[in-house]
Design a protein around this motif. Structure first.
Motif, PDB file in Angstrom:
ATOM      1  N   ILE A  85      58.740  15.181  26.601  1.00 25.74           N
ATOM      2  CA  ILE A  85      57.514  14.406  26.512  1.00 25.74           C
ATOM      3  C   ILE A  85      56.319  15.351  26.597  1.00 25.74           C
ATOM      4  O   ILE A  85      56.245  16.199  27.492  1.00 25.74           O
TER       5      ILE A  85
ATOM      6  N   ARG B 294      48.515   7.674  24.160  1.00 26.93           N
ATOM      7  CA  ARG B 294      49.539   8.447  23.444  1.00 26.93           C
ATOM      8  C   ARG B 294      50.764   8.653  24.324  1.00 26.93           C
ATOM      9  O   ARG B 294      51.911   8.465  23.875  1.00 26.93           O
TER      10      ARG B 294
ATOM     11  N   GLU C 243      54.554   7.168  23.904  1.00 31.43           N
ATOM     12  CA  GLU C 243      55.677   8.099  23.775  1.00 31.43           C
ATOM     13  C   GLU C 243      56.728   7.834  24.837  1.00 31.43           C
ATOM     14  O   GLU C 243      57.938   7.855  24.558  1.00 31.43           O
TER      15      GLU C 243
END
Length: 294
Positions: free
Chosen positions: A267, A233, A237
């Motif tokens: 983030i 993930r 990102e």
């Protein structure tokens, strides 16, 4: 004779360079070695304390004895003091660092400089040479095999390469994540990986502006996502925000190369600790009775 060995962490694969590319990072384990007439005794502080063996089955001792045997050094007993800062089972080359420390200590006891045989000894423990070569030589390494022989060359990384690692509390194991890889991949993916791996070498040494496309992977990361979904993930990102990011070795650490070493704001790094970690350019260092040796 007393030796002190300082060995850097490493990251491997660097996206498409599966089992081929590695880089040394400025995070270090330190090992002090004394030869004794008695049994082997290992003292460990820092990472792994209370979790790793303290006898002849300790990984540094195994590598040390293998190197000593290969070099004709008698080693009746050993006192080993290990201070570890490299996290274990996080994809930062802790086992390779331990192996390289043992091999380098064996060379120090033999009074010999490290050579290609040192890489062979170290890589035989892991079955691949990328992490071991990085810890041995420092900088960026390109590793390959010729039959049963392990080879590697050191390359100078571009000075603008500024790694940031994101380290989780969760563990991973190479033996598990390798089991998630398919036996065969599409020819188009193999061709893609070959081109991107070649581009990665160029980007890491000369054109860091090309690092985002150069670190794109189709060989291993997606197949192993079930082992570390949060890692992937964050990788995605970061990449969507223009940051070259990839899984560090067998994971679950994320290895990123943001411009000027600064991650973009916003983030979601929940569960991970972000840490700037410069490239180590020296590799393993050995001091024999207080004198530097390699």
């Amino acid at each position: 004779m007393n030796l002190r060995v300082k060995v850097p962490a490493s990251t491997a694969n660097l996206g498409p360079g599966f089992d081929a590319l590695g880089m040394a990072l400025a995070m270090y384990d330190t090992v002090e070695v004394s030869v004794t007439d008695g049994d082997t005794h290992v003292e460990v502080t820092g990472e792994g304390a209370g979790q790793v063996p303290t006898d002849d089955s300790h990984l540094v001792v195994l590598a040390l004895r293998a190197a000593a045997d290969s070099l004709g050094v008698s080693l009746p007993g050993v006192l080993l003091r290990c201070h570890n800062t490299i996290p274990h089972a996080r994809g930062l080359g802790s086992s390779a660092a331990a192996i390289v420390a043992g091999v380098a200590a064996g060379y120090g006891l033999a009074g010999k400089p490290l050579d290609e045989h040192a890489l062979q000894l170290a890589a035989e423990f892991e079955g691949h040479a990328d992490n071991a070569a990085a810890s041995l030589y420092g900088g960026l390494v390109l590793a390959w095999t010729e039959g049963s022989r392990y080879r590697a060359v050191r390359l100078e990384p571009h000075p603008d390469v500024s790694p940031v690692v994101l380290v989780p509390d969760t563990l991973s194991a190479t033996s598990v994540t390798r089991g998630l890889l398919p036996d065969n991949i599409p020819h188009t993916d193999a061709a893609f990986a070959a081109g991107r791996c070649a581009l990665a070498v160029h980007a890491l040494t000369a054109r860091p502006d090309l690092l985002l496309p150069a670190t794109e992977d189709r060989l291993h990361q997606d197949y192993r996502e079930s082992a570390w979904p949060q890692t992937m993930r964050i990788v995605r990102e970061l990449r969507e925000n223009g940051v070259p990011a990839m899984v560090s070795g067998a994971g679950p650490t994320v290895f990123s190369l943001p411009a000027r070493g600064v991650l973009p704001a916003g983030i979601d790094t929940t569960g991970f600790v972000a840490r700037p970690l410069p490239v180590d350019l020296t590799g393993v260092e050995v001091q024999v009775d207080g004198t530097n040796s390699r």
